[in-house]
Design a protein around this motif. Sequence first.
Motif, PDB file in Angstrom:
ATOM      1  N   LEU A  16       0.828  -1.209   0.000  1.00  0.00           N
ATOM      2  CA  LEU A  16       0.000   0.000   0.000  1.00  0.00           C
ATOM      3  C   LEU A  16       0.866   1.265   0.000  1.00  0.00           C
ATOM      4  CD1 LEU A  16      -2.771  -1.085   2.530  1.00  0.00           C
ATOM      5  CD2 LEU A  16      -2.917  -1.006   0.035  1.00  0.00           C
ATOM      6  N   VAL A  17       1.963   1.221   0.733  1.00  0.00           N
ATOM      7  CA  VAL A  17       2.884   2.364   0.743  1.00  0.00           C
ATOM      8  C   VAL A  17       3.478   2.554  -0.646  1.00  0.00           C
ATOM      9  CG1 VAL A  17       5.090   3.199   1.655  1.00  0.00           C
ATOM     10  CG2 VAL A  17       3.387   2.241   3.203  1.00  0.00           C
ATOM     11  N   GLU A  18       3.822   1.483  -1.309  1.00  0.00           N
ATOM     12  CA  GLU A  18       4.364   1.572  -2.669  1.00  0.00           C
ATOM     13  C   GLU A  18       3.330   2.177  -3.618  1.00  0.00           C
ATOM     14  OE1 GLU A  18       7.225   1.512  -5.443  1.00  0.00           O
ATOM     15  OE2 GLU A  18       7.513   0.869  -3.372  1.00  0.00           O
ATOM     16  N   ARG A  19       2.068   1.764  -3.482  1.00  0.00           N
ATOM     17  CA  ARG A  19       1.008   2.335  -4.328  1.00  0.00           C
ATOM     18  C   ARG A  19       0.861   3.834  -4.068  1.00  0.00           C
ATOM     19  NH1 ARG A  19      -3.875  -1.856  -3.417  1.00  0.00           N
ATOM     20  NH2 ARG A  19      -5.062   0.001  -4.008  1.00  0.00           N
ATOM     21  N   ALA A  20       0.939   4.227  -2.792  1.00  0.00           N
ATOM     22  CA  ALA A  20       0.860   5.648  -2.450  1.00  0.00           C
ATOM     23  C   ALA A  20       2.055   6.404  -3.019  1.00  0.00           C
ATOM     24  CB  ALA A  20       0.778   5.833  -0.939  1.00  0.00           C
ATOM     25  N   ALA A  21       3.230   5.810  -2.950  1.00  0.00           N
ATOM     26  CA  ALA A  21       4.425   6.456  -3.495  1.00  0.00           C
ATOM     27  C   ALA A  21       4.298   6.659  -5.001  1.00  0.00           C
ATOM     28  CB  ALA A  21       5.662   5.622  -3.177  1.00  0.00           C
ATOM     29  N   ASN A  22       3.523   5.812  -5.655  1.00  0.00           N
ATOM     30  CA  ASN A  22       3.302   5.943  -7.103  1.00  0.00           C
ATOM     31  C   ASN A  22       2.151   6.872  -7.435  1.00  0.00           C
ATOM     32  OD1 ASN A  22       5.421   4.256  -7.882  1.00  0.00           O
ATOM     33  ND2 ASN A  22       4.174   2.430  -7.595  1.00  0.00           N
ATOM     34  N   GLY A  23       1.596   7.561  -6.427  1.00  0.00           N
ATOM     35  CA  GLY A  23       0.590   8.582  -6.685  1.00  0.00           C
ATOM     36  C   GLY A  23      -0.836   8.195  -6.354  1.00  0.00           C
ATOM     37  N   GLU A  24      -1.069   6.988  -5.900  1.00  0.00           N
ATOM     38  CA  GLU A  24      -2.439   6.541  -5.603  1.00  0.00           C
ATOM     39  C   GLU A  24      -2.805   6.891  -4.156  1.00  0.00           C
ATOM     40  OE1 GLU A  24      -4.972   2.366  -5.472  1.00  0.00           O
ATOM     41  OE2 GLU A  24      -3.056   2.426  -6.520  1.00  0.00           O
ATOM     42  N   THR A  25      -4.068   7.211  -3.938  1.00  0.00           N
ATOM     43  CA  THR A  25      -4.574   7.434  -2.600  1.00  0.00           C
ATOM     44  C   THR A  25      -5.306   6.172  -2.155  1.00  0.00           C
ATOM     45  OG1 THR A  25      -4.823   9.798  -2.969  1.00  0.00           O
ATOM     46  CG2 THR A  25      -6.107   8.853  -1.177  1.00  0.00           C
ATOM     47  N   VAL A  26      -5.018   5.707  -0.935  1.00  0.00           N
ATOM     48  CA  VAL A  26      -5.634   4.488  -0.410  1.00  0.00           C
ATOM     49  C   VAL A  26      -6.389   4.843   0.865  1.00  0.00           C
ATOM     50  CG1 VAL A  26      -5.194   2.159   0.467  1.00  0.00           C
ATOM     51  CG2 VAL A  26      -3.742   3.099  -1.352  1.00  0.00           C
ATOM     52  N   ILE A  27      -7.659   4.468   0.910  1.00  0.00           N
ATOM     53  CA  ILE A  27      -8.495   4.672   2.094  1.00  0.00           C
ATOM     54  C   ILE A  27      -8.470   3.384   2.908  1.00  0.00           C
ATOM     55  CG2 ILE A  27     -10.832   5.152   2.940  1.00  0.00           C
ATOM     56  CD1 ILE A  27      -9.574   7.519   1.504  1.00  0.00           C
ATOM     57  N   ILE A  28      -8.246   3.513   4.216  1.00  0.00           N
ATOM     58  CA  ILE A  28      -8.260   2.362   5.115  1.00  0.00           C
ATOM     59  C   ILE A  28      -9.551   2.440   5.920  1.00  0.00           C
ATOM     60  CG2 ILE A  28      -7.084   1.186   7.012  1.00  0.00           C
ATOM     61  CD1 ILE A  28      -4.475   2.485   5.935  1.00  0.00           C
ATOM     62  N   ALA A  29     -10.295   1.321   5.914  1.00  0.00           N
ATOM     63  CA  ALA A  29     -11.606   1.299   6.573  1.00  0.00           C
ATOM     64  C   ALA A  29     -11.641   0.240   7.663  1.00  0.00           C
ATOM     65  CB  ALA A  29     -12.691   1.016   5.546  1.00  0.00           C
ATOM     66  N   LYS A  30     -12.474   0.497   8.671  1.00  0.00           N
ATOM     67  CA  LYS A  30     -12.712  -0.468   9.743  1.00  0.00           C
ATOM     68  C   LYS A  30     -14.213  -0.715   9.789  1.00  0.00           C
ATOM     69  CE  LYS A  30     -11.761  -1.320  14.594  1.00  0.00           C
ATOM     70  NZ  LYS A  30     -11.116  -0.786  15.805  1.00  0.00           N
ATOM     71  N   ALA A  31     -14.596  -1.954   9.583  1.00  0.00           N
ATOM     72  CA  ALA A  31     -16.008  -2.341   9.525  1.00  0.00           C
ATOM     73  C   ALA A  31     -16.737  -1.546   8.431  1.00  0.00           C
ATOM     74  CB  ALA A  31     -16.677  -2.171  10.888  1.00  0.00           C
ATOM     75  N   GLY A  32     -16.051  -1.303   7.333  1.00  0.00           N
ATOM     76  CA  GLY A  32     -16.658  -0.602   6.203  1.00  0.00           C
ATOM     77  C   GLY A  32     -16.683   0.913   6.330  1.00  0.00           C
ATOM     78  N   LYS A  33     -16.230   1.444   7.463  1.00  0.00           N
ATOM     79  CA  LYS A  33     -16.242   2.889   7.696  1.00  0.00           C
ATOM     80  C   LYS A  33     -14.821   3.435   7.504  1.00  0.00           C
ATOM     81  CE  LYS A  33     -17.361   6.319  11.188  1.00  0.00           C
ATOM     82  NZ  LYS A  33     -17.813   6.554  12.560  1.00  0.00           N
ATOM     83  N   PRO A  34     -14.626   4.399   6.604  1.00  0.00           N
ATOM     84  CA  PRO A  34     -13.285   4.970   6.377  1.00  0.00           C
ATOM     85  C   PRO A  34     -12.744   5.606   7.651  1.00  0.00           C
ATOM     86  CG  PRO A  34     -14.820   5.693   4.684  1.00  0.00           C
ATOM     87  CD  PRO A  34     -15.626   5.009   5.724  1.00  0.00           C
ATOM     88  N   ILE A  35     -11.500   5.259   7.990  1.00  0.00           N
ATOM     89  CA  ILE A  35     -10.891   5.825   9.202  1.00  0.00           C
ATOM     90  C   ILE A  35      -9.552   6.506   8.939  1.00  0.00           C
ATOM     91  CG2 ILE A  35     -12.058   4.255  10.796  1.00  0.00           C
ATOM     92  CD1 ILE A  35      -9.425   2.647  10.912  1.00  0.00           C
ATOM     93  N   ALA A  36      -8.924   6.208   7.795  1.00  0.00           N
ATOM     94  CA  ALA A  36      -7.613   6.801   7.510  1.00  0.00           C
ATOM     95  C   ALA A  36      -7.406   6.877   6.002  1.00  0.00           C
ATOM     96  CB  ALA A  36      -6.503   5.983   8.151  1.00  0.00           C
ATOM     97  N   LYS A  37      -6.493   7.764   5.621  1.00  0.00           N
ATOM     98  CA  LYS A  37      -6.158   7.928   4.213  1.00  0.00           C
ATOM     99  C   LYS A  37      -4.644   7.892   4.065  1.00  0.00           C
ATOM    100  CE  LYS A  37      -8.074  11.467   2.169  1.00  0.00           C
ATOM    101  NZ  LYS A  37      -8.364  12.747   1.500  1.00  0.00           N
ATOM    102  N   LEU A  38      -4.169   7.056   3.146  1.00  0.00           N
ATOM    103  CA  LEU A  38      -2.747   6.963   2.833  1.00  0.00           C
ATOM    104  C   LEU A  38      -2.529   7.687   1.516  1.00  0.00           C
ATOM    105  CD1 LEU A  38      -0.045   5.680   3.715  1.00  0.00           C
ATOM    106  CD2 LEU A  38      -0.699   3.654   2.431  1.00  0.00           C
ATOM    107  N   VAL A  39      -1.779   8.782   1.559  1.00  0.00           N
ATOM    108  CA  VAL A  39      -1.587   9.618   0.375  1.00  0.00           C
ATOM    109  C   VAL A  39      -0.099   9.805   0.093  1.00  0.00           C
ATOM    110  CG1 VAL A  39      -3.748  10.875   0.676  1.00  0.00           C
ATOM    111  CG2 VAL A  39      -1.679  11.756   1.710  1.00  0.00           C
ATOM    112  N   PRO A  40       0.260  10.069  -1.165  1.00  0.00           N
ATOM    113  CA  PRO A  40       1.674  10.313  -1.475  1.00  0.00           C
ATOM    114  C   PRO A  40       2.113  11.671  -0.957  1.00  0.00           C
ATOM    115  CG  PRO A  40       0.331  10.603  -3.429  1.00  0.00           C
ATOM    116  CD  PRO A  40      -0.584  10.094  -2.351  1.00  0.00           C
ATOM    117  N   LEU A  41       3.373  11.767  -0.556  1.00  0.00           N
ATOM    118  CA  LEU A  41       3.938  13.060  -0.169  1.00  0.00           C
ATOM    119  C   LEU A  41       4.360  13.814  -1.415  1.00  0.00           C
ATOM    120  CD1 LEU A  41       6.271  12.120   2.831  1.00  0.00           C
ATOM    121  CD2 LEU A  41       4.115  13.350   2.912  1.00  0.00           C
TER     122      LEU A  41
END
Length: 80
Positions: A16-41
């Motif tokens: 997931l970190v590699e995907r973010a480093a390549n420009g993708e945004t990844v949403i992390i969810a708990k029980a289907g509810k978004p709780i965090a966002k992994l974004v590229p710097l």
Amino acid sequence: MSTVNIHDAKTHFSRLVERAANGETVIIAKAGKPIAKLVPLEQPVVDTSKRFGGLRGQFKIPDDFDRMMEDEIAEMFNGK
């Protein structure tokens, strides 16, 4: 942008970190509810104005640079 559950995020964190480093945004969810966002710097802008060779090719130093005005300088020091 993709969403992954927290268990998969823990299992595949480096991917997931590699995907973010390549420009993708990844949403992390708990029980289907978004709780965090992994974004590229954003990459910092590098100031190249103070680097050696920054003016390369913009002017030419004469071959006799170290001997320029040799007579005038000698006259100033010798008082002649």
